[in-house]
Structures are given as C-alpha cells and as structure tokens.
Design an enzyme around this catalytic site. Structure first.
Site, PDB file in Angstrom:
ATOM      1  N   ALA A 162       0.325  -1.165  -0.023  1.00  0.00           N
ATOM      2  CA  ALA A 162       0.552   0.178  -0.197  1.00  0.00           C
ATOM      3  C   ALA A 162       0.865   1.447  -0.187  1.00  0.00           C
ATOM      4  CB  ALA A 162      -1.188   0.255   0.882  1.00  0.00           C
ATOM      5  N   ARG A 174      10.023   7.163  -3.190  1.00  0.00           N
ATOM      6  CA  ARG A 174      11.443   7.274  -3.693  1.00  0.00           C
ATOM      7  C   ARG A 174      11.407   7.243  -4.885  1.00  0.00           C
ATOM      8  NH1 ARG A 174      13.832   4.423   1.970  1.00  0.00           N
ATOM      9  NH2 ARG A 174      11.251   3.498   1.861  1.00  0.00           N
ATOM     10  N   LYS A 206       4.674   1.574  -6.734  1.00  0.00           N
ATOM     11  CA  LYS A 206       5.642   1.316  -6.702  1.00  0.00           C
ATOM     12  C   LYS A 206       5.950  -0.282  -7.444  1.00  0.00           C
ATOM     13  CE  LYS A 206       8.018   0.712  -2.703  1.00  0.00           C
ATOM     14  NZ  LYS A 206       9.228   0.660  -1.782  1.00  0.00           N
ATOM     15  N   GLY A 261      16.317  -1.672   8.275  1.00  0.00           N
ATOM     16  CA  GLY A 261      15.730  -2.165  10.227  1.00  0.00           C
ATOM     17  C   GLY A 261      17.396  -3.137  10.668  1.00  0.00           C
ATOM     18  N   ASN A 318      16.868  -6.257   8.636  1.00  0.00           N
ATOM     19  CA  ASN A 318      15.331  -6.759   8.539  1.00  0.00           C
ATOM     20  C   ASN A 318      15.251  -7.132   7.254  1.00  0.00           C
ATOM     21  OD1 ASN A 318      12.835  -7.764   8.467  1.00  0.00           O
ATOM     22  ND2 ASN A 318      12.205  -5.481   8.939  1.00  0.00           N
ATOM     23  N   ALA A 363      12.037  -8.734 -54.320  1.00  0.00           N
ATOM     24  CA  ALA A 363      12.749  -7.356 -53.275  1.00  0.00           C
ATOM     25  C   ALA A 363      12.067  -6.733 -53.619  1.00  0.00           C
ATOM     26  CB  ALA A 363      13.808  -7.362 -53.573  1.00  0.00           C
ATOM     27  N   TYR A 366      -4.599  -3.592 -47.144  1.00  0.00           N
ATOM     28  CA  TYR A 366      -5.407  -1.793 -46.381  1.00  0.00           C
ATOM     29  C   TYR A 366      -5.618  -1.043 -47.571  1.00  0.00           C
ATOM     30  CZ  TYR A 366      -6.689   1.578 -42.735  1.00  0.00           C
ATOM     31  OH  TYR A 366      -6.719   2.132 -41.708  1.00  0.00           O
TER      32      TYR A 366
HETATM   33  C1  UD1 Z   1      11.104  -1.310   5.602  1.00  0.00           C
HETATM   34  C2  UD1 Z   1      10.921  -2.354   7.085  1.00  0.00           C
HETATM   35  C3  UD1 Z   1      12.358  -2.473   7.761  1.00  0.00           C
HETATM   36  C4  UD1 Z   1      13.473  -3.131   6.718  1.00  0.00           C
HETATM   37  C5  UD1 Z   1      13.246  -3.185   5.057  1.00  0.00           C
HETATM   38  C6  UD1 Z   1      13.524  -3.805   4.302  1.00  0.00           C
HETATM   39  C7  UD1 Z   1       9.072  -1.289   8.491  1.00  0.00           C
HETATM   40  C8  UD1 Z   1       8.663  -0.423   9.769  1.00  0.00           C
HETATM   41  N1  UD1 Z   1      10.501  -1.131   8.704  1.00  0.00           N
HETATM   42  O1  UD1 Z   1      11.076  -0.785   5.802  1.00  0.00           O
HETATM   43  O2  UD1 Z   1      12.599  -2.895   8.374  1.00  0.00           O
HETATM   44  O3  UD1 Z   1      14.686  -3.817   6.882  1.00  0.00           O
HETATM   45  O4  UD1 Z   1      11.292  -2.639   4.992  1.00  0.00           O
HETATM   46  O5  UD1 Z   1      13.128  -3.729   2.786  1.00  0.00           O
HETATM   47  O6  UD1 Z   1       8.572  -2.117   8.442  1.00  0.00           O
HETATM   48  N2  UD1 Z   1       3.808  -0.044   4.144  1.00  0.00           N
HETATM   49  C9  UD1 Z   1       1.806   0.094   3.780  1.00  0.00           C
HETATM   50  N3  UD1 Z   1       1.269  -0.020   4.940  1.00  0.00           N
HETATM   51  C10 UD1 Z   1       1.741   1.396   4.965  1.00  0.00           C
HETATM   52  C11 UD1 Z   1       3.099   1.200   4.862  1.00  0.00           C
HETATM   53  C12 UD1 Z   1       4.412   0.382   4.142  1.00  0.00           C
HETATM   54  O7  UD1 Z   1       1.356  -1.097   3.251  1.00  0.00           O
HETATM   55  O8  UD1 Z   1       1.170   2.221   5.578  1.00  0.00           O
HETATM   56  C13 UD1 Z   1       3.908  -1.610   2.398  1.00  0.00           C
HETATM   57  C14 UD1 Z   1       4.836  -0.629   1.834  1.00  0.00           C
HETATM   58  O9  UD1 Z   1       4.366  -0.681   0.131  1.00  0.00           O
HETATM   59  C15 UD1 Z   1       6.313  -1.637   1.815  1.00  0.00           C
HETATM   60  C16 UD1 Z   1       6.468  -2.290   2.394  1.00  0.00           C
HETATM   61  O10 UD1 Z   1       5.079  -2.129   3.223  1.00  0.00           O
HETATM   62  O11 UD1 Z   1       5.709  -3.048   0.433  1.00  0.00           O
HETATM   63  C17 UD1 Z   1       7.001  -1.574   3.341  1.00  0.00           C
HETATM   64  O12 UD1 Z   1       7.433  -0.741   3.599  1.00  0.00           O
HETATM   65  P1  UD1 Z   1       8.509   0.988   2.781  1.00  0.00           P
HETATM   66  O13 UD1 Z   1       7.917   2.405   3.277  1.00  0.00           O
HETATM   67  O14 UD1 Z   1       9.104   0.129   1.614  1.00  0.00           O
HETATM   68  O15 UD1 Z   1       9.727   0.543   4.428  1.00  0.00           O
HETATM   69  P2  UD1 Z   1      11.057   0.430   4.887  1.00  0.00           P
HETATM   70  O16 UD1 Z   1      11.288   2.052   4.954  1.00  0.00           O
HETATM   71  O17 UD1 Z   1      11.211  -0.205   3.237  1.00  0.00           O
HETATM   72 CA    CA Z   2      10.753  -0.492   1.285  1.00  0.00          CA
END
Ligand code: UD1
Ligand code: CA
Length: 559
Positions: free
Chosen positions: A80, A85, A92, A212, A242, A452, A459
C-alpha cells in the site's frame, strides 16, 4: 501452426503438477497460456510495461514440497505504500523488472508455498494495483488500507480482512523482487522447527543503510528490530538487517499488533515493533539469516530498481549458462524470468528475450535482437531483428533488420530477410521473403519466393484484406499484391506489377505499362549535358566499324 512445438524444457526443470503443467507460481500467478493465447493481447491492447507480468513461465524454477499440507495458512503482501522515492505516477510495486512487476515477483516466490489465502494490502494507486492483481493473481484478495499509517497498520488491516485465518502467516513487503521460494521455505521451516510465534528473515549486508537492524542478545537470540532513524549509533553499526519478511502465528500477531504504538521517528505503526514485546513476554521467536543476502534486497528508488534488475538478470543468465546455453556477453543480454531457453542455443550480444519467449536447441539469437512473446524453433537464426508475438520455425532464418509483428508464423526453413516487415502472415516451408518487403495479412505456401520490395497491400483505408500466395510461386520484384487477391500455385508475377486480380496457377501475370523508348530525347531536350555527351559518344561507338572499338581502346581514342 506449421510445426509441432517442442515441449521445451525449462532451464532448471520447472516443477510440474500432476497434469504436467508448470507449477511455478501456480495458484497465484496462474498457468502458462497456450502459445496461441499469447496473440490475443495484441489484438485487444498495445504492449505496455504492465503486460509483461502476464507471462507466466519462469526459468527460475522453484522447488516446493508437493504433497505436504501448506506450512502457512495465509500470505500477506504489504503493497500500500506510496513509494515516494520512485518519483513516479506508477505505484511502486508495479514497476517492472525481468518480466514481472515487483509485486509479481513477490507473489511468484510465495505462490509455491500453497497458502489457501493470499491477501495483498493496497492503498496508493490502488486502482492500478487491483487491476494488475486481477491479471496476475486473480485468486488474491486485495484489501484496502485507506491511510498509510505504517507496515504494522497494514498488517492489522490485512489480518482483519481474513478473521478466519489461524496458524502461521507469511507477511512480506511488496518490494523485494529477488526473494526466492527456497528462501521463504527455509524461513517457514525454521519457524516451525523452532516452535516460534514470530520469525523474521534477516541478512548480513555490507551496507545496511536505510534498513531495520536486528538487535540480538549475548546468546544470539533476537531482541528487537530497530529502524535506522530510531537506532543508536551502536545499533547502526549492526550489519544484520530486517528483510521485511516474517512468519508469525496469526493470533499472536493480531494480539501484539493491537498494542504497538507510533512513538518513532516516522510516527507510524511499525510491523517491526512486534518482535520486542514478544521477546519481553518470553514467547518463542526467531531470526533466520538468508543464505544469499541479495534475496532480501528491497527496491525503493530507480537506482535500486536498476540494481535489482541487474541481479535478477545475472541469476537468470547464470542458470542458463549452467544449463548449456551460450551467453556471449552477459552484460548486454537480458532475459526475463518468464522466458525459456534450451541448451545448446546461443544468445549473441545485445539480445533481449522478454515475456513468454522461447528459444529452442541450436538456435542463434542476436546480436542486437529483441524478442517479445516469440517462439524460436530449433536451429533457427534471428539476427539484428525485433520480433513480437512471432513463431519462427525450425531452421528458419530472420534478419538482419527484420521486424516481425504479431501473428507472424514462419514454417521450417523459411526466411525473412533484410528490411522486411511482417504481420499476421504464415510463410510456408522453405519460402523466402529476402529483401525490403512488407507482408501483412497473408498466407504463403511452400517453396515460394517473394521478390525484393514487394508490398502486400492489405489496407483499403478502412479494412484489412487477406492475400493468398500458393506453393512454388515467384513474385517478381516490386510487385504490389492488392488484397484481397490470390496467386495460384506455381504462378509468376512480372517485376513491377500491380496485381489486383487473382492469378491462376502457373500463369505469368504482367500488370504494368509496356515500355516505350523515345529515341534521341536526351540530345534534343538536354543538349550539352553530360548525359547528352555520353549518349553521343555511345552512338558514335555503335556506328564505328567492327574492328574500330578494339583500336579505340589503344593509344588513339579520338574517332
Ligand atoms: C521496511 C522495514 C525495515 C526493513 C525494510 C526491508 C518497517 C517499519 N521497516 O522498511 O525494517 O529493513 O522494510 O526492505 O517495516 N506499506 C504498506 N502500508 C504502509 C506502509 C508500508 O502497505 O502504511 C508497505 C509498503 O508498500 C512496502 C512495505 O510495507 O511494501 C514496507 O514499507 P517501506 O516504506 O518500503 O519500508 P522500508 O522503509 O523499506
Ligand atoms: Ca522498502
């Protein structure tokens, strides 16, 4: 089609189900379409980046435990987030690499786990994401997260939509396109073996920036996941990160997520905050390192997208080379995960294989060739060409500089040569369209030669019409075949003819103005010009006595 299509083996032996269909991504992504079905996309819509994800077959075959009951009850994909970025109007998770969207790769990796329920959390650009899901994973449930309040909140929303789900759930970020089924299976197996209620996938990376960190205690047990923005200097030095992939007991996750707050740098509910409270209450948890740290890499901007695409491509090409495909220049060769390339074929530099393209044994593709949803038969050759939705038969030859459009079918040994465009045409065995022609909406028999610069005039300004050319026909150079028209077996057309009526078998059709030579025209109308001088000299030579010409080539040429 004019030749039997081989059961092309997938590179690493794609697993098949009981009925022999490739099992990769089945259930989520669907089974591969019959080749004929591939054409339909071109009839109804123009190619776009989003379409490539419709292709199903993968060269990255993924092993799975077939008969055991699914180890996870549900798969939850978090998709979501806005993906700010990326700086894109496209959500994305819909950005494409290697033949699928980011989301498509995640679903393909999780598919073989066989979970009965797949939930995808959508929010930003949700109409587009839902439409895409309907296409690539019609069985998945799209759940809307109205406001993007964090990954933890997204998981809460997902689990609320499937209250019946209990047992292990796999939760994963939608932006990790390099995840493999094997890695996920290893994670799930470790979760089960440890009797864990919350298990996180991790990786040790050289550069943990932005990710993370995994905080472990003295004995190596995971304690917490700390986001970089919230980390101490000491925590930032940790290089185990993570992956954004978790297996958790559904009931436990619901309970613990209900209690997490937003007291962090982003003011969001972090899914990562589920770990620490569970550790505090003494619940069994685990953190499992991925064997290949590349597996866990996310994709937050276009630079990372390019890097993930490169890694994915390297993996595909490594698999191909190991299986016996010659890849002359891996740096400039791009193969979608959805393509199949057989052993002992050659991919020359600058080759791009996309979508459901297949290349059979002994075929040579490239240099500088793009094939989309195209089947190249055994021993065929395709040089410096662009082919979309075409079938190139065994030993057939295409290029250089040919443009094969959807519905082009070349039978065994057929040839389409330089600067030839084809569309919706069947070219029979050993027939040739060697140079500078347009061939559209036509059936051409066997052993026929199209001279050739021939144009199939298909059409009339409103509708397209069909041309039929029989066996062993000789179409003269620069013929216009004005459809609808039929040229019978063994017929000829004279060069430069405009053929508007059917030509019976064996006839020579001449449809051009008879030639008229206006003698002396240049001398009269262009006197003193180089052309007139040349003509006069030629006339003088012609009038000179028979022996004179030989003498003229000697010292005295002045006659
Ligand atoms: C997240 C992790 C981070 C990890 C990294 C790995 C968290 C808080 N952090 O960071 O520890 O190292 O992924 O790539 O989870 N999303 C939603 N709804 C929201 C927010 C996010 O569906 O409200 C989804 C995004 O679409 C995405 C995923 O959750 O697919 C992670 O969100 P993103 O903002 O990419 O987290 P990172 O900063 O990459
Ligand atoms: Ca991410």
């Amino acid at each position: 089609m004019p030749y039997a299509r081989c059961g092309v083996p997938a590179v690493r032996g794609a697993p098949v189900d009981g009925r022999g269909r490739p099992r990769v991504g089945d259930g989520v992504i669907g089974s591969p379409p019959a080749f004929g079905a591939v054409q339909s996309r071109f009839e109804s819509e123009s190619p776009s980046a989003a379409l490539v994800v419709r292709q199903r077959r993968s060269v990255i075959a993924q092993e799975t435990s077939v008969d055991a009951p699914p180890a996870v009850a549900a798969v939850v994909v978090l998709a979501a987030g806005q993906g700010t970025r990326m700086r894109s109007s496209t959500p994305k998770v819909l950005h494409a690499l290697g033949g699928r969207s980011l989301l498509g790769h995640v679903l393909a990796a999780a598919g073989p786990l066989g979970a009965a329920t797949t939930v995808v959390v959508v929010g930003s650009g949700r109409d587009q994401v839902e439409a895409h899901l309907a296409d690539v994973a019609p069985g998945a449930l799209a759940v809307v997260q109205e406001q993007q309040l964090g990954s933890g909140h997204a998981a809460v929303v997902a689990l609320a939509a499937v209250p019946e789900v209990e047992g292990a759930v796999l939760v994963l970020n939608g932006d990790s396109p390099l995840l493999t089924t094997r890695t996920l299976e290893t994670l799930v197996a470790a979760h089960v073996a440890a009797g864990s209620v919350f298990t996180v996938l991790t990786a040790s990376v050289d550069d943990p920036t932005g990710l993370g960190r995994i905080v472990r205690d003295d004995r190596g047990a995971p304690q917490a996941i700390v986001e970089e923005r919230d980390a101490t200097d000491e925590q930032r030095a940790i290089r185990e990160v993570n992956a954004g992939v978790y297996v958790a007991d559904a009931a436990t996750l619901r309970r613990v997520l209900a209690g997490i707050g937003t007291s962090n740098a982003q003011g969001e509910q972090y899914l990562t905050d589920a770990l620490a409270p569970l550790v505090a209450e003494g619940a069994p948890t685990a953190a499992v390192r991925a064997d290949d740290p590349d597996d866990v890499l996310g994709c937050n901007d276009r630079k990372e997208l390019a890097a993930r695409r490169r890694t994915l491509n390297d993996r595909v090409l490594d698999d191909l080379m190991r299986s016996g495909v010659t890849v002359v220049d891996p740096q400039t060769t791009w193969v979608d995960v959805t393509c199949t390339v057989s052993a002992d074929s050659v991919l020359e530099p600058g080759t791009q294989l996309r979508g459901s393209t297949t290349v059979d044994t002994g075929a040579v593709v490239g240099p500088d060739t793009t094939l989309l949803d195209t089947a190249v038969g055994p021993g065929a050759s395709v040089v410096r060409s662009h082919c979309l939705g075409a079938e190139i038969g065994p030993e057939a030859s295409v290029g250089p500089f040919s443009y094969l459009r959807p519905g082009t079918r070349l039978a065994r040994g057929a040839k389409v040569g330089a600067y030839v465009e084809t569309k919706n045409v069947q070219v029979g065995e050993d027939s040739k369209v060697p140079h500078l022609s347009y061939v559209g909406d036509a059936t051409i028999g066997r052993g026929t030669n199209i001279g050739a610069a021939t144009v199939f005039v298909n059409y009339d300004g409103v509708a397209k019409h069909h041309t039929t050319v029989g066996d062993h026909v000789r179409i003269g150079s620069d013929s216009m075949l004005v459809a609808p028209v039929t040229v019978g077996d063994g017929a000829y057309t004279a060069a430069g003819s405009v053929i508007t009526s059917d030509v019976p078998p064996g006839a020579m059709a001449v449809a051009r103005a008879p030639q008229r030579n206006v003698g002396g025209w240049v001398r009269r109308r262009r006197p003193g010009s180089p052309a007139a001088d040349a003509a006069e000299a030629a006339e003088r030579r012609a009038e000179a006595p028979a022996g004179g010409r030989a003498e003229a080539s000697g010292a005295d040429s002045d006659q």
